[in-house]
Design a protein around this motif. Structure first.
Motif, PDB file in Angstrom:
ATOM      1  N   TYR A  58     -36.987   3.923  33.179  1.00  0.00           N
ATOM      2  CA  TYR A  58     -37.789   5.122  32.944  1.00  0.00           C
ATOM      3  C   TYR A  58     -38.725   4.854  31.781  1.00  0.00           C
ATOM      4  N   ARG A  92     -34.297  15.816  37.797  1.00  0.00           N
ATOM      5  CA  ARG A  92     -35.542  15.763  38.564  1.00  0.00           C
ATOM      6  C   ARG A  92     -35.378  16.524  39.864  1.00  0.00           C
ATOM      7  N   SER A 123     -44.546  14.989  35.156  1.00  0.00           N
ATOM      8  CA  SER A 123     -44.679  14.794  36.592  1.00  0.00           C
ATOM      9  C   SER A 123     -45.348  13.466  36.886  1.00  0.00           C
ATOM     10  N   ARG A 127     -42.839  13.077  41.876  1.00  0.00           N
ATOM     11  CA  ARG A 127     -41.700  13.834  41.349  1.00  0.00           C
ATOM     12  C   ARG A 127     -42.058  14.647  40.110  1.00  0.00           C
ATOM     13  N   THR A 128     -41.234  15.681  39.884  1.00  0.00           N
ATOM     14  CA  THR A 128     -41.285  16.448  38.645  1.00  0.00           C
ATOM     15  C   THR A 128     -39.945  16.286  37.964  1.00  0.00           C
ATOM     16  N   MET A 129     -39.975  15.995  36.659  1.00  0.00           N
ATOM     17  CA  MET A 129     -38.743  15.807  35.892  1.00  0.00           C
ATOM     18  C   MET A 129     -38.765  16.708  34.678  1.00  0.00           C
TER      19      MET A 129
END
Length: 130
Positions: A58, A92, A123, A127-129
Motif C-alpha cells: 500500500y 475498503r 480513492s 476502489r475507495t478506502m
C-alpha cells in the motif's frame, strides 16, 4: 431502483445503512462488501518522494502546491518524513463503483461520525478506502 444495505458492527453496536441505487450503474456480477485491511497505516508529509517504496503493498501519494503527502503501512514510512500521524486503520469498499453513484461515501462517513470515528478517505480509479 434497488436498495443496498450495509451491515456494520462498530464498538459492539450493530448498524444498518440503507442506500437506494440504480443497479444498471454497477458492473455485471458486482458485489459490494466492506473489507477490513489488517495493517496499521500512517499519514505523512514528506520532503520528497525519493525514499517512498512505490512497490510496497500500500502506497498512496498526493501532491499539491503546498505539500507532498504519503499514506502507507506504518512499517513502510520512509526516513525523510516531515510530519506523520500513526495509528490509522483501514477498510475498503470492494467491487467496482460507477463514478455516477452518489452518496455511498457520505453514508458510511456519517455512520462513522455518529460513533466518533474520524476518517481519511482516499480513492483510486477502482476502489475507495477509509
Amino acid at each position: 431502483m434497488h436498495q443496498l444495505i450495509f451491515y456494520v458492527i462498530i464498538d459492539g453496536k450493530e448498524r444498518f445503512i440503507f442506500y437506494e441505487f440504480d443497479k444498471s450503474k454497477f458492473a455485471e456480477d458486482s458485489i459490494m462488501e466492506i473489507e477490513k485491511i489488517k495493517q496499521d497505516f500512517s499519514v505523512c508529509k514528506v520532503k520528497d518522494y525519493s525514499l517512498v517504496n512505490l512497490n510496497a503493498e500500500y502506497s498512496f501519494i498526493g501532491k499539491t502546491d503546498e505539500e507532498k503527502s504519503l499514506v502507507c503501512i506504518t512499517s513502510d514510512v520512509p526516513p525523510n518524513v516531515i510530519q506523520r500521524d500513526d495509528g490509522w486503520k483501514g477498510f475498503r469498499i470492494q467491487g467496482i463503483l460507477d463514478f455516477s453513484l452518489i452518496g455511498i461515501l457520505s453514508k458510511i462517513a456519517a455512520l462513522l461520525a455518529e460513533n466518533s470515528i474520524s476518517i481519511f478517505a482516499i480513492s483510486t480509479y477502482k476502489r475507495t478506502m477509509f
